[in-house]
Write a protein that holds these residues in place. Structure first.
Motif, PDB file in Angstrom:
ATOM      1  N   TYR A  56     -31.964 -12.729 -24.735  1.00 52.08           N
ATOM      2  CA  TYR A  56     -31.855 -13.923 -25.566  1.00 52.08           C
ATOM      3  C   TYR A  56     -30.577 -14.673 -25.209  1.00 52.08           C
ATOM      4  CZ  TYR A  56     -35.504 -12.833 -29.025  1.00 52.08           C
ATOM      5  OH  TYR A  56     -36.689 -12.608 -29.680  1.00 52.08           O
ATOM      6  N   LEU A  57     -30.681 -15.974 -25.034  1.00 52.39           N
ATOM      7  CA  LEU A  57     -29.515 -16.838 -24.938  1.00 52.39           C
ATOM      8  C   LEU A  57     -29.373 -17.553 -26.274  1.00 52.39           C
ATOM      9  CD1 LEU A  57     -30.228 -16.372 -21.859  1.00 52.39           C
ATOM     10  CD2 LEU A  57     -29.022 -18.508 -21.452  1.00 52.39           C
ATOM     11  N   ILE A  58     -28.277 -17.257 -26.973  1.00 52.75           N
ATOM     12  CA  ILE A  58     -28.056 -17.800 -28.312  1.00 52.75           C
ATOM     13  C   ILE A  58     -27.128 -19.003 -28.205  1.00 52.75           C
ATOM     14  CG2 ILE A  58     -27.384 -17.287 -30.667  1.00 52.75           C
ATOM     15  CD1 ILE A  58     -29.626 -15.510 -29.679  1.00 52.75           C
ATOM     16  N   SER A  59     -27.685 -20.176 -28.429  1.00 52.77           N
ATOM     17  CA  SER A  59     -26.904 -21.409 -28.414  1.00 52.77           C
ATOM     18  C   SER A  59     -26.219 -21.583 -29.763  1.00 52.77           C
ATOM     19  CB  SER A  59     -27.828 -22.598 -28.127  1.00 52.77           C
ATOM     20  OG  SER A  59     -27.160 -23.817 -28.298  1.00 52.77           O
ATOM     21  N   THR A  60     -24.941 -22.003 -29.751  1.00 42.92           N
ATOM     22  CA  THR A  60     -24.176 -22.131 -30.989  1.00 42.92           C
ATOM     23  C   THR A  60     -23.770 -23.590 -31.224  1.00 42.92           C
ATOM     24  OG1 THR A  60     -22.105 -21.666 -29.835  1.00 42.92           O
ATOM     25  CG2 THR A  60     -23.303 -19.775 -30.742  1.00 42.92           C
ATOM     26  N   CYS A  61     -22.911 -23.796 -32.205  1.00 40.83           N
ATOM     27  CA  CYS A  61     -22.481 -25.155 -32.556  1.00 40.83           C
ATOM     28  C   CYS A  61     -21.856 -25.877 -31.361  1.00 40.83           C
ATOM     29  CB  CYS A  61     -21.472 -25.103 -33.698  1.00 40.83           C
ATOM     30  SG  CYS A  61     -22.085 -24.337 -35.204  1.00 40.83           S
ATOM     31  N   VAL A  62     -21.075 -25.149 -30.567  1.00 42.92           N
ATOM     32  CA  VAL A  62     -20.363 -25.781 -29.455  1.00 42.92           C
ATOM     33  C   VAL A  62     -21.335 -26.330 -28.423  1.00 42.92           C
ATOM     34  CG1 VAL A  62     -18.712 -25.411 -27.592  1.00 42.92           C
ATOM     35  CG2 VAL A  62     -18.356 -24.308 -29.801  1.00 42.92           C
ATOM     36  N   ILE A  88     -21.792 -30.394 -27.286  1.00 48.06           N
ATOM     37  CA  ILE A  88     -21.552 -30.947 -25.947  1.00 48.06           C
ATOM     38  C   ILE A  88     -22.849 -31.249 -25.219  1.00 48.06           C
ATOM     39  CG2 ILE A  88     -19.355 -29.724 -25.769  1.00 48.06           C
ATOM     40  CD1 ILE A  88     -20.668 -27.732 -23.907  1.00 48.06           C
ATOM     41  N   GLY A  89     -24.004 -30.880 -25.816  1.00 49.70           N
ATOM     42  CA  GLY A  89     -25.292 -31.206 -25.215  1.00 49.70           C
ATOM     43  C   GLY A  89     -25.611 -30.394 -23.975  1.00 49.70           C
ATOM     44  N   GLU A  90     -25.172 -29.143 -23.930  1.00 50.56           N
ATOM     45  CA  GLU A  90     -25.454 -28.276 -22.779  1.00 50.56           C
ATOM     46  C   GLU A  90     -26.963 -28.054 -22.658  1.00 50.56           C
ATOM     47  OE1 GLU A  90     -24.479 -26.393 -19.438  1.00 50.56           O
ATOM     48  OE2 GLU A  90     -22.876 -26.986 -20.809  1.00 50.56           O
ATOM     49  N   ASP A  91     -27.505 -28.229 -21.454  1.00 54.28           N
ATOM     50  CA  ASP A  91     -28.948 -28.104 -21.215  1.00 54.28           C
ATOM     51  C   ASP A  91     -29.309 -26.632 -20.998  1.00 54.28           C
ATOM     52  OD1 ASP A  91     -31.602 -28.481 -20.693  1.00 54.28           O
ATOM     53  OD2 ASP A  91     -31.308 -29.308 -18.684  1.00 54.28           O
ATOM     54  N   VAL A 105     -37.355 -11.372 -19.278  1.00 48.26           N
ATOM     55  CA  VAL A 105     -37.804 -12.632 -19.877  1.00 48.26           C
ATOM     56  C   VAL A 105     -36.621 -13.253 -20.612  1.00 48.26           C
ATOM     57  CG1 VAL A 105     -39.300 -13.639 -21.629  1.00 48.26           C
ATOM     58  CG2 VAL A 105     -40.182 -11.874 -20.109  1.00 48.26           C
ATOM     59  N   LEU A 106     -36.368 -14.537 -20.358  1.00 44.30           N
ATOM     60  CA  LEU A 106     -35.250 -15.240 -20.989  1.00 44.30           C
ATOM     61  C   LEU A 106     -35.762 -16.129 -22.122  1.00 44.30           C
ATOM     62  CD1 LEU A 106     -33.298 -16.299 -17.759  1.00 44.30           C
ATOM     63  CD2 LEU A 106     -33.058 -14.200 -19.099  1.00 44.30           C
ATOM     64  N   LEU A 107     -35.199 -15.958 -23.281  1.00 43.84           N
ATOM     65  CA  LEU A 107     -35.629 -16.719 -24.452  1.00 43.84           C
ATOM     66  C   LEU A 107     -34.423 -17.420 -25.086  1.00 43.84           C
ATOM     67  CD1 LEU A 107     -37.990 -14.073 -26.136  1.00 43.84           C
ATOM     68  CD2 LEU A 107     -38.656 -15.975 -24.659  1.00 43.84           C
ATOM     69  N   LEU A 108     -34.647 -18.608 -25.609  1.00 43.33           N
ATOM     70  CA  LEU A 108     -33.585 -19.401 -26.221  1.00 43.33           C
ATOM     71  C   LEU A 108     -33.710 -19.408 -27.741  1.00 43.33           C
ATOM     72  CD1 LEU A 108     -31.271 -21.539 -26.209  1.00 43.33           C
ATOM     73  CD2 LEU A 108     -33.053 -23.278 -25.924  1.00 43.33           C
ATOM     74  N   VAL A 109     -32.572 -19.227 -28.425  1.00 44.72           N
ATOM     75  CA  VAL A 109     -32.491 -19.412 -29.873  1.00 44.72           C
ATOM     76  C   VAL A 109     -31.325 -20.340 -30.147  1.00 44.72           C
ATOM     77  CG1 VAL A 109     -32.112 -18.333 -32.107  1.00 44.72           C
ATOM     78  CG2 VAL A 109     -33.434 -17.134 -30.373  1.00 44.72           C
ATOM     79  N   GLU A 110     -31.581 -21.420 -30.854  1.00 42.76           N
ATOM     80  CA  GLU A 110     -30.526 -22.377 -31.214  1.00 42.76           C
ATOM     81  C   GLU A 110     -29.994 -22.014 -32.593  1.00 42.76           C
ATOM     82  OE1 GLU A 110     -32.927 -25.877 -30.666  1.00 42.76           O
ATOM     83  OE2 GLU A 110     -31.898 -26.339 -28.791  1.00 42.76           O
ATOM     84  N   ALA A 111     -28.915 -21.238 -32.609  1.00 48.64           N
ATOM     85  CA  ALA A 111     -28.366 -20.718 -33.873  1.00 48.64           C
ATOM     86  C   ALA A 111     -27.089 -21.461 -34.233  1.00 48.64           C
ATOM     87  CB  ALA A 111     -28.098 -19.223 -33.751  1.00 48.64           C
ATOM     88  N   ASP A 112     -27.225 -22.676 -34.697  1.00 50.46           N
ATOM     89  CA  ASP A 112     -26.040 -23.435 -35.096  1.00 50.46           C
ATOM     90  C   ASP A 112     -26.153 -23.846 -36.562  1.00 50.46           C
ATOM     91  OD1 ASP A 112     -27.112 -26.289 -35.352  1.00 50.46           O
ATOM     92  OD2 ASP A 112     -27.777 -25.761 -33.345  1.00 50.46           O
ATOM     93  N   ASN A 113     -25.013 -24.134 -37.151  1.00 50.01           N
ATOM     94  CA  ASN A 113     -24.959 -24.453 -38.577  1.00 50.01           C
ATOM     95  C   ASN A 113     -25.286 -25.906 -38.897  1.00 50.01           C
ATOM     96  OD1 ASN A 113     -24.372 -21.941 -39.549  1.00 50.01           O
ATOM     97  ND2 ASN A 113     -22.167 -22.203 -39.415  1.00 50.01           N
ATOM     98  N   PHE A 114     -25.563 -26.726 -37.876  1.00 50.32           N
ATOM     99  CA  PHE A 114     -25.897 -28.123 -38.146  1.00 50.32           C
ATOM    100  C   PHE A 114     -27.298 -28.246 -38.739  1.00 50.32           C
ATOM    101  CE2 PHE A 114     -22.956 -28.482 -34.416  1.00 50.32           C
ATOM    102  CZ  PHE A 114     -21.866 -28.890 -35.158  1.00 50.32           C
ATOM    103  N   ARG A 115     -28.187 -27.352 -38.317  1.00 47.28           N
ATOM    104  CA  ARG A 115     -29.566 -27.431 -38.784  1.00 47.28           C
ATOM    105  C   ARG A 115     -29.847 -26.488 -39.944  1.00 47.28           C
ATOM    106  NH1 ARG A 115     -30.567 -28.797 -33.249  1.00 47.28           N
ATOM    107  NH2 ARG A 115     -30.017 -26.690 -32.630  1.00 47.28           N
TER     108      ARG A 115
END
Length: 441
Positions: A115-121, A125-128, A143-153
């Motif tokens: 898992y690649l866990i995307s955070t607030c940062v 910065i809009g990292e793709d 298998v690579l999976l994305l989770v967007e775990a930020d406090n904005f949403r």
């Protein structure tokens, strides 16, 4: 003086949707609210899985601290890594170094899933990250999976768990053949085979294909769309169930209900969907559980004034049941947004109860409200000494069974009754509560 007007809370009748339930405090709570922490906690239940957190040093530090609480003996062995974003990464991107890290993790841990866990940062910065995953997947074995775990949403660790579980659908394959068996979605620490629902499925010879997220092996993901039904046993599995409808797999919620009639309905629905013969044991268990709860109806009126914050049961379902038993739900705090509670919101609106509603923030707000409303009991975790000083007794079923169905509901009914039926303590709590409230309001 504390009054309804200045307590900064809304009653249920004033809310138009579940999303209108908000925190009464302008402060953002630190700690377990962060979705990132939910991802870290869920790692304890997942096999052959690694996690890379893309964020600040604090993201990595606090994630390890959460793991330390959950698994103090072996937390350093957990395959959780943090790619700390430096100034150069923010300016030029982190693709090259991150690809190297993925390669190193594969060589060291040999996970099936990373898992690649995307955070607030990374969100700021809009990292793709999605593009990076597509590039890395060409050479990666896992298998690579994305989770967007930020406090904005979102602002709850439960959301992190839910998103992490839902991401498993990204690696499932469509299936057009004959479907058979069920998947269990949202299973966490409990051994599902020992639960009431697990025993029921075994008794009726219903095969269980995938147990997610805990059994998220690649084989389990491939087989999951071959099931004829998804059983959602925890709110963290509901988002995955809705995504799997695109594979042609319907779902049924089978959560930790309090209401015996709701549990019975869930079993009867399961029988219809799987074309099973009616099980007479279900009616017997429903009647026994209902009898246990009905005993609470005979408590004195003052003992049926409660503030509800948390229990092992689904919150809104518990409040609805207690309301029907003649309890006055003075306030209902929800610890975090919960999809099971969301689906019961309209039923709560139509029930006639009208408690104060809010996201739980800190105990000070609850203490203010307790002084105003003068409940006999506080259901949930809190500061027991402070509550007792106000003449309020805390009902906190910490050691509840890792169960679902009638077993958990009956255990909770018996626990509530044992606490509330202690007449001496109940009268003492109520008398002290009245005196304290009259002095301070």
């Amino acid at each position: 003086m504390i009054t309804e007007k200045n307590c900064n809370l809304k009653r249920l009748a004033e809310l138009h949707s579940y999303s209108d339930i908000i925190s009464p405090s302008a402060a953002i709570r630190r700690g377990m609210h962060c979705p990132l922490f939910g991802c870290s906690l869920l790692m304890q239940e997942m096999e052959r899985t690694a996690v890379i957190i893309l964020g600040t040093e604090e993201c990595g530090f606090y994630s390890k601290e959460i793991l330390k609480v959950a698994n103090p003996r072996d937390y350093m062995k957990a395959p959780v890594y943090c790619y700390t974003l430096e100034e150069s990464d923010i300016i030029f991107g982190c693709e090259k170094d991150l690809l190297l890290l993925i390669k190193e993790i594969e060589e060291k841990d040999r996970p099936d899933i990373i898992y690649l866990i995307s955070t607030c940062v990374t969100s700021l910065i809009g990292e793709d990250i999605k593009g990076l995953i597509c590039k890395a997947q060409v050479s990666a074995n896992a298998v690579l999976l994305l989770v967007e775990a930020d406090n904005f949403r979102q602002n709850s660790h439960v959301d992190g768990m839910s998103d992490m579980t839902a991401a498993l659908a990204d690696h499932m394959k469509s299936y057009k053949g004959r479907r058979q068996g069920v998947n269990l979605l949202g299973v966490r620490e409990e051994d599902w085979k020992c639960t009431e629902l697990g025993r029921y499925l075994t008794r009726h010879q219903i095969p269980v294909r995938a147990v997610l997220p805990g059994g998220a092996s690649l084989d389990a993901l491939y087989d999951a769309p071959q099931a004829e039904l998804n059983l959602v046993v925890d709110a963290i599995g509901l988002k995955l169930a809705k995504r799997m409808e695109t594979f042609g797999v319907p779902y049924q919620v089978f959560g930790k209900y309090a209401d015996p009639d709701r549990i019975r309905k869930a079993y009867r629905c399961l029988e219809q969907l799987l074309q099973l013969e009616p099980d007479p044991e279900i009616e017997r268990l429903a009647d026994s559980t209902k009898t246990s709860w009905e005993q609470l109806r005979h408590l004195p009126a003052h003992a049926r004034r409660v503030i509800y914050t948390n229990s092992p049961l689904i919150g809104f379902d518990t409040c609805l049941l207690l309301h029907r038993l003649g309890f006055e739900i003075l306030a209902c705090f929800t610890v975090s947004y919960n999809d099971f509670d969301r689906e019961l919101f309209c039923e709560c609106k139509a029930s006639g109860m009208n408690p104060f509603m809010a996201l739980l923030t800190d105990f000070n707000k609850t203490k203010e409200l307790s002084r105003l409303l003068r409940p006999a009991y506080y259901i949930g975790r809190g500061y027991r000494e402070r509550l007792e000083a106000m003449g309020i007794r805390m009902i906190s079923p910490e050691d509840s069974p890792k169960e679902n169905g009638f077993s958990l509901s009956m255990a909770m009914a018996d626990y509530f009754l044992n606490v509330c039926a202690d007449k001496a303590c109940g009268d003492k709590a109520y008398a002290g509560n009245i005196r304290t409230a009259e002095r301070r309001i």
